[in-house]
Design a protein around this motif. Structure first.
Motif, PDB file in Angstrom:
ATOM      1  N   LEU A   1       0.826   6.160   5.060  1.00 52.39           N
ATOM      2  CA  LEU A   1      -0.655   6.578   5.094  1.00 52.39           C
ATOM      3  C   LEU A   1      -1.153   5.883   3.986  1.00 52.39           C
ATOM      4  CD1 LEU A   1      -2.981   8.731   6.118  1.00 52.39           C
ATOM      5  CD2 LEU A   1      -1.941  10.163   4.513  1.00 52.39           C
ATOM      6  N   HIS A   2      -2.295   4.850   4.444  1.00 53.18           N
ATOM      7  CA  HIS A   2      -3.068   4.347   3.368  1.00 53.18           C
ATOM      8  C   HIS A   2      -4.286   4.757   2.964  1.00 53.18           C
ATOM      9  CE1 HIS A   2      -4.877   0.249   2.550  1.00 53.18           C
ATOM     10  NE2 HIS A   2      -4.878   0.805   1.537  1.00 53.18           N
ATOM     11  N   LEU A   3      -4.446   5.328   2.060  1.00 53.56           N
ATOM     12  CA  LEU A   3      -5.781   6.017   1.494  1.00 53.56           C
ATOM     13  C   LEU A   3      -6.349   5.277   0.423  1.00 53.56           C
ATOM     14  CD1 LEU A   3      -4.154   9.792   0.326  1.00 53.56           C
ATOM     15  CD2 LEU A   3      -5.056   8.825   2.782  1.00 53.56           C
ATOM     16  N   VAL A   4      -7.727   5.242   0.650  1.00 50.88           N
ATOM     17  CA  VAL A   4      -8.595   4.471  -0.259  1.00 50.88           C
ATOM     18  C   VAL A   4      -9.479   5.323  -1.092  1.00 50.88           C
ATOM     19  CG1 VAL A   4     -10.370   2.771  -0.591  1.00 50.88           C
ATOM     20  CG2 VAL A   4      -8.574   2.532   1.278  1.00 50.88           C
ATOM     21  N   TYR A   5      -9.318   5.295  -2.390  1.00 51.02           N
ATOM     22  CA  TYR A   5     -10.505   5.859  -3.285  1.00 51.02           C
ATOM     23  C   TYR A   5     -11.422   5.093  -3.908  1.00 51.02           C
ATOM     24  CZ  TYR A   5      -6.667   9.440  -3.200  1.00 51.02           C
ATOM     25  OH  TYR A   5      -5.789  10.518  -2.575  1.00 51.02           O
ATOM     26  N   ALA A   6     -12.560   5.695  -3.838  1.00 53.09           N
ATOM     27  CA  ALA A   6     -13.525   4.532  -4.046  1.00 53.09           C
ATOM     28  C   ALA A   6     -14.320   5.321  -5.537  1.00 53.09           C
ATOM     29  CB  ALA A   6     -14.721   4.497  -3.244  1.00 53.09           C
ATOM     30  N   GLY A   7     -14.894   4.552  -6.540  1.00 54.88           N
ATOM     31  CA  GLY A   7     -15.571   5.015  -7.660  1.00 54.88           C
ATOM     32  C   GLY A   7     -16.687   3.818  -7.964  1.00 54.88           C
TER      33      GLY A   7
ATOM     34  N   GLY B   1     -16.468   1.872 -10.551  1.00 54.44           N
ATOM     35  CA  GLY B   1     -16.035   0.637 -10.863  1.00 54.44           C
ATOM     36  C   GLY B   1     -15.473  -0.121  -9.920  1.00 54.44           C
ATOM     37  N   GLY B   2     -15.203   0.538  -8.657  1.00 56.21           N
ATOM     38  CA  GLY B   2     -14.461  -0.093  -7.364  1.00 56.21           C
ATOM     39  C   GLY B   2     -13.584   0.886  -6.832  1.00 56.21           C
ATOM     40  N   ASN B   3     -12.582   0.354  -6.147  1.00 51.60           N
ATOM     41  CA  ASN B   3     -11.584   1.039  -5.326  1.00 51.60           C
ATOM     42  C   ASN B   3     -10.256   0.853  -5.388  1.00 51.60           C
ATOM     43  OD1 ASN B   3     -11.175  -0.996  -3.658  1.00 51.60           O
ATOM     44  ND2 ASN B   3     -12.904  -0.656  -2.599  1.00 51.60           N
ATOM     45  N   PHE B   4      -9.424   1.746  -4.946  1.00 49.71           N
ATOM     46  CA  PHE B   4      -7.941   1.364  -5.189  1.00 49.71           C
ATOM     47  C   PHE B   4      -7.174   2.093  -3.870  1.00 49.71           C
ATOM     48  CE2 PHE B   4      -8.137   5.407  -7.406  1.00 49.71           C
ATOM     49  CZ  PHE B   4      -7.154   6.045  -7.053  1.00 49.71           C
ATOM     50  N   SER B   5      -6.001   1.534  -3.570  1.00 50.77           N
ATOM     51  CA  SER B   5      -5.490   1.994  -2.450  1.00 50.77           C
ATOM     52  C   SER B   5      -3.984   2.818  -2.898  1.00 50.77           C
ATOM     53  CB  SER B   5      -4.871   0.953  -1.619  1.00 50.77           C
ATOM     54  OG  SER B   5      -5.756  -0.034  -1.076  1.00 50.77           O
ATOM     55  N   LEU B   6      -3.806   3.868  -2.129  1.00 55.71           N
ATOM     56  CA  LEU B   6      -2.416   4.848  -2.439  1.00 55.71           C
ATOM     57  C   LEU B   6      -1.837   4.652  -1.026  1.00 55.71           C
ATOM     58  CD1 LEU B   6      -0.783   6.434  -4.290  1.00 55.71           C
ATOM     59  CD2 LEU B   6      -2.318   8.315  -3.554  1.00 55.71           C
ATOM     60  N   PHE B   7      -0.671   4.225  -1.028  1.00 53.71           N
ATOM     61  CA  PHE B   7       0.199   4.185   0.086  1.00 53.71           C
ATOM     62  C   PHE B   7       1.172   5.272   0.090  1.00 53.71           C
ATOM     63  CE2 PHE B   7      -1.598   0.106  -0.391  1.00 53.71           C
ATOM     64  CZ  PHE B   7      -1.863  -0.451   1.059  1.00 53.71           C
ATOM     65  N   LEU B   8       1.120   6.133   0.883  1.00 53.96           N
ATOM     66  CA  LEU B   8       2.396   7.506   0.851  1.00 53.96           C
ATOM     67  C   LEU B   8       3.070   7.497   2.301  1.00 53.96           C
ATOM     68  CD1 LEU B   8      -0.163  10.056  -0.376  1.00 53.96           C
ATOM     69  CD2 LEU B   8       1.602   8.980  -1.689  1.00 53.96           C
ATOM     70  N   ARG B   9       4.426   7.830   1.960  1.00 57.34           N
ATOM     71  CA  ARG B   9       5.331   8.172   3.053  1.00 57.34           C
ATOM     72  C   ARG B   9       6.290   9.093   2.526  1.00 57.34           C
ATOM     73  NH1 ARG B   9      10.252   5.835   4.004  1.00 57.34           N
ATOM     74  NH2 ARG B   9       9.864   5.571   6.366  1.00 57.34           N
ATOM     75  N   HIS B  10       7.179   9.682   3.618  1.00 63.05           N
ATOM     76  CA  HIS B  10       8.121  10.643   3.290  1.00 63.05           C
ATOM     77  C   HIS B  10       9.473   9.782   2.789  1.00 63.05           C
ATOM     78  CE1 HIS B  10      11.069  13.616   3.472  1.00 63.05           C
ATOM     79  NE2 HIS B  10      10.367  14.571   3.425  1.00 63.05           N
ATOM     80  N   ALA B  11       9.834  10.014   1.460  1.00 65.17           N
ATOM     81  CA  ALA B  11      10.821   9.215   0.789  1.00 65.17           C
ATOM     82  C   ALA B  11      12.253   9.357   1.791  1.00 65.17           C
ATOM     83  CB  ALA B  11      11.009   9.961  -0.376  1.00 65.17           C
ATOM     84  N   ASP B  12      12.716   8.256   1.768  1.00 65.19           N
ATOM     85  CA  ASP B  12      13.930   8.248   2.391  1.00 65.19           C
ATOM     86  C   ASP B  12      14.953   8.967   1.626  1.00 65.19           C
ATOM     87  OD1 ASP B  12      12.956   5.986   4.042  1.00 65.19           O
ATOM     88  OD2 ASP B  12      13.384   4.605   2.779  1.00 65.19           O
TER      89      ASP B  12
END
Length: 244
Positions: free
Chosen positions: A175-181, A183-194
Motif C-alpha cells: 500500500l503506497h501512501l503519500v503524505y503532503a505538507g 515542505g513537500g511530500n513523502f511516501s510510506l509503503f506498507l504491507r503485512h510482514a512476512d
C-alpha cells in the motif's frame, strides 16, 4: 472469475484499479490456479522492468513503455497455453530491451524499488490513478492484509494523508501512501510482514536523491521515502513506528 477474465483484468489488478469485489475474486482465483499465478507474476516482472527504464532514462520513458506494452498486447493474442510456455522467453527479451536502463545493485532491492516508485510517481509525476478518499484508502489496505486503521493511523505533524494506491515492489504488493505538507511530500509503503518478529532498528539508505528508511513493527513492514535529508527520513520512520 475465469482464467480468461484473469488475463483481461491483470493490468487493473497490478495498478490497484480493480474494483474491491473483483479484486477479491481475482485473489481467490490465484490461490487455486498455478497457471494464472505464473501469468500475473510475469506481468508484475514486466511492470517492474518498465518502471526501472522510466527512472533511469526519463526522456525515453514513454517510448520504452509503449514498445514494451505493444509487445505484451501482441503476445496476448497467442493462445493462453502457448503464452505460458513462452513466458520466460518474453520476460527475458523485455529484460534485454531495457537492460541499458537498469539501476546498479543496491543494498536492499525492496528499498531501491520504493525509491524508484517515489521518484517516478511523485517527483517525475508520471500519470497514475490514486485514491484520495480516506475510506477508499482504508479499503485498499484490507486488500493487502492490513486494517483500515493501519492505513490512516499515521498523522505526522505538518503533514496530511493526501492519496494512496496499491503497487508492486519486487513482486510484493504494498500500500503506497503519500503524505503532503508545506515542505513537500513523502511516501510510506506498507504491507503485512512476512514474519511476526518486530525490530526496533530502522534501516536507512540513500538512492540518488531519495532517502529511504525501513522498519518492521506490529506485524507490518514499512518503507518510508523522502527527498529530504537522511535524518528527516529516520525521524519520520520513528514517528510512523510509534503510530502504526
Amino acid at each position: 472469475m475465469t482464467c480468461s477474465e484473469i488475463s483481461k483484468s491483470t493490468p487493473l489488478y497490478l495498478s490497484g484499479e480493480l474494483e474491491p469485489v473483483m479484486a477479491g475474486q481475482f485473489a481467490d482465483h490465484l490461490k487455486s490456479c498455478a497457471d494464472c499465478r505464473l501469468y500475473v507474476e510475469r506481468d508484475a516482472e514486466i511492470d517492474r522492468l518498465i518502471r526501472e527504464s522510466m527512472v533511469n532514462e526519463a526522456a525515453d520513458a514513454f517510448s520504452t513503455d509503449r514498445r514494451v506494452r505493444a509487445r505484451i498486447r501482441a503476445e496476448r493474442q497467442i493462445p493462453r497455453r502457448r503464452w505460458l510456455m513462452a513466458g520466460a522467453g518474453i520476460a527475458a527479451g523485455i529484460a534485454m530491451a531495457v537492460v541499458a536502463y537498469r539501476m546498479a545493485a543496491r543494498p536492499n532491492a525492496v528499498y531501491a524499488a520504493a525509491a524508484r516508485d517515489h521518484l517516478v510517481e511523485l517527483v517525475q509525476k508520471q500519470p497514475r490513478k490514486w485514491t484520495t478518499d480516506p475510506g477508499g484508502i482504508a479499503q485498499l489496505a484490507t486488500r493487502v492484509g492490513l486494517t483500515g486503521a493501519a492505513a490512516t493511523a499515521f498523522a505526522p505533524a505538518e503533514y496530511h494523508l493526501a492519496q494512496g494506491r496499491l503497487c508492486f515492489l519486487e513482486g510484493r504488493i504494498f500500500l503506497h501512501l503519500v503524505y503532503a505538507g508545506a515542505g513537500g511530500n513523502f511516501s510510506l509503503f506498507l504491507r503485512h510482514a512476512d514474519d511476526s518478529a518486530d525490530s526496533s532498528a530502522i534501516e536507512a539508505h540513500r538512492f540518488d536523491a531519495e532517502q529511504v528508511a525501513g522498519f518492521q513493527h506490529n506485524a507490518l513492514s514499512a518503507v518510508l521515502v523522502t527527498g529530504e535529508s537522511g535524518d528527516t527520513a529516520v525521524q519520520l520512520a520513528r514517528s510512523a513506528a510509534r503510530s502504526l
